[in-house]
Design a protein around this motif. Structure first.
Motif, short mmCIF file in Angstrom:
data_model
loop_
_atom_site.label_atom_id
_atom_site.label_comp_id
_atom_site.label_asym_id
_atom_site.label_seq_id
_atom_site.Cartn_x
_atom_site.Cartn_y
_atom_site.Cartn_z
N ILE A 1 -6.22 -5.57 -8.40
CA ILE A 1 -7.62 -6.20 -8.87
C ILE A 1 -7.83 -7.63 -8.39
N GLN A 2 -6.83 -8.29 -8.70
CA GLN A 2 -6.74 -9.84 -8.28
C GLN A 2 -7.12 -9.85 -6.70
N GLY A 3 -6.17 -9.16 -5.99
CA GLY A 3 -6.29 -8.98 -4.52
C GLY A 3 -7.95 -8.49 -4.10
N PHE A 4 -8.18 -7.66 -4.87
CA PHE A 4 -9.84 -7.29 -4.37
C PHE A 4 -10.77 -8.28 -4.57
N LEU A 5 -10.70 -8.77 -5.90
CA LEU A 5 -11.63 -10.18 -6.31
C LEU A 5 -11.50 -11.21 -5.25
N ASN A 6 -10.32 -11.47 -4.76
CA ASN A 6 -10.10 -12.72 -3.86
C ASN A 6 -10.67 -12.26 -2.30
N PHE B 1 -3.67 -14.52 -2.94
CA PHE B 1 -3.69 -13.44 -1.67
C PHE B 1 -4.67 -12.22 -1.80
N PRO B 2 -5.36 -12.17 -0.61
CA PRO B 2 -6.40 -10.96 -0.53
C PRO B 2 -5.80 -9.45 -0.58
N MET B 3 -6.42 -8.50 -0.24
CA MET B 3 -5.91 -7.03 -0.65
C MET B 3 -4.87 -7.19 0.67
N THR B 4 -5.30 -7.58 1.98
CA THR B 4 -4.32 -7.34 2.95
C THR B 4 -2.90 -7.83 2.54
N MET B 5 -2.88 -9.10 1.96
CA MET B 5 -1.58 -9.53 1.53
C MET B 5 -0.86 -8.97 0.21
N ALA B 6 -1.69 -8.49 -0.43
CA ALA B 6 -1.16 -7.80 -1.67
C ALA B 6 -0.50 -6.28 -1.21
N ILE C 1 2.70 3.35 -1.18
CA ILE C 1 2.28 2.63 0.01
C ILE C 1 0.85 3.10 0.60
N PHE C 2 0.87 4.37 0.80
CA PHE C 2 -0.17 4.80 1.37
C PHE C 2 -1.41 4.87 0.39
N ALA C 3 -1.23 5.14 -1.04
CA ALA C 3 -2.40 4.72 -1.88
C ALA C 3 -2.81 3.71 -1.86
N ASP C 4 -1.96 2.46 -1.61
CA ASP C 4 -2.39 1.11 -1.64
C ASP C 4 -3.31 1.05 -0.37
N ILE C 5 -2.73 1.52 0.90
CA ILE C 5 -3.62 1.19 2.12
C ILE C 5 -5.10 1.92 1.94
N VAL C 6 -5.12 3.03 1.13
CA VAL C 6 -6.54 3.71 1.14
C VAL C 6 -7.16 3.03 0.22
N LEU C 7 -6.84 2.18 -0.93
CA LEU C 7 -7.65 1.43 -1.79
C LEU C 7 -8.15 0.33 -1.33
#
Length: 273
Positions: free
Chosen positions: A66-71, A220-225, A240-246
């Protein structure tokens, strides 16, 4: 006739293979994001025996997404909006006033398309202005990086807009700002959307810039998260795959919403009447 049919079949087979080369990795990531830890480790294309939708909730909770998404939204949204509008204004001036200074500035800006980013020098410059490890510093870097492409694209489009429209607006009493925002900018809609979408996707997917310019996890943005989450959960491929999809969903949505503008924006102004 037989040769033509054989060539047509070969072309179709080649296109199918190319499509599979693109689609299968996405399918692999999506389908394994719903599997258990053991099933995902095999990395096969089979459907999961039991769909684990809880993988996504676990990733959001553990990965600080959520923090990474907002960043990422702040970095991509703010930098792209500033970069596209400022590039459009600069392109309008450079296109309409063909002075030596403007021509020099135009080609000087275009140099940014050919020279790589030196992150060591960039870090020192940001440190001089006390912008290291700040959102403002990262936004400035993203904005400056997209200006060369936007100026190049928008200026070529503006060159195809008749100057008579400017003259008519000035005769009606329009000032420089009202001329640009009320007359010229509405006509730039296709190319502005194109630049916005392409640069938004580029900033959202950027990994190196936040890696070099931020050392605090709260920036950190999503990619760094995803990178940080992968380091902590190297054996949990389902997470990890779920993280990539999001991470990919926002970029895909932005592209689907604005895809009709991309081709039109890139080709508009390419041919002068």
């Amino acid at each position: 006739m037989t040769k033509k049919r054989i060539l047509a079949v070969l072309k179709h087979v080649l296109m199918i293979l190319l499509c599979l080369a693109v689609v299968l990795p996405f399918y692999l990531v999506v389908i394994n994001s719903f599997k258990t830890k053991g099933e995902a480790a095999r990395m096969n294309l089979s459907l999961p025996t039991e769909w684990q939708f809880s993988n996504y909730t676990e990733v959001i909770r553990k990965g600080k997404l959520i923090q990474g998404f907002l960043n990422s939204l702040i970095y991509a949204g703010v930098s792209t909006l500033i970069g596209v509008i400022s590039s459009a204004m600069a392109s309008f001036v450079m296109s309409r006033r063909r002075t030596r200074v403007n021509s020099f500035l135009y080609y000087f800006v275009l140099c940014g398309l050919f020279f790589p980013v030196n992150y060591v020098t960039l870090s020192r410059v940001l440190g001089t202005f006390q912008l290291t490890n700040t959102k403002a510093g990262i936004i400035i870097v993203f904005t400056s990086a997209m200006i060369p492409f936007c100026v190049f694209t928008i200026r070529n489009f503006i060159s195809s807009v008749p100057v008579e429209l400017d003259e008519a607006a000035v005769l009606d009493g329009a000032g420089p700002l009202s001329l640009f925002f009320r007359v010229i900018m509405p006509m730039l809609k296709p190319v502005l959307f194109t630049c916005f979408i392409l640069q938004f996707m580029g900033v959202w997917s950027d990994f190196l810039t936040p890696l070099y310019l931020s050392s605090k996890s709260k920036l950190f943005p999503m990619t760094m998260a995803v990178y940080q989450f992968f380091g902590k959960n190297t054996n949990y491929w389902n997470y990890i795959f779920a993280d990539i999809v999001l991470t990919c969903i926002p970029v895909i949505l932005v592209y689907l919403i604005g895809q009709k503008y991309i081709i039109g924006g890139l080709t508009s102004g390419a041919v002068k009447e």
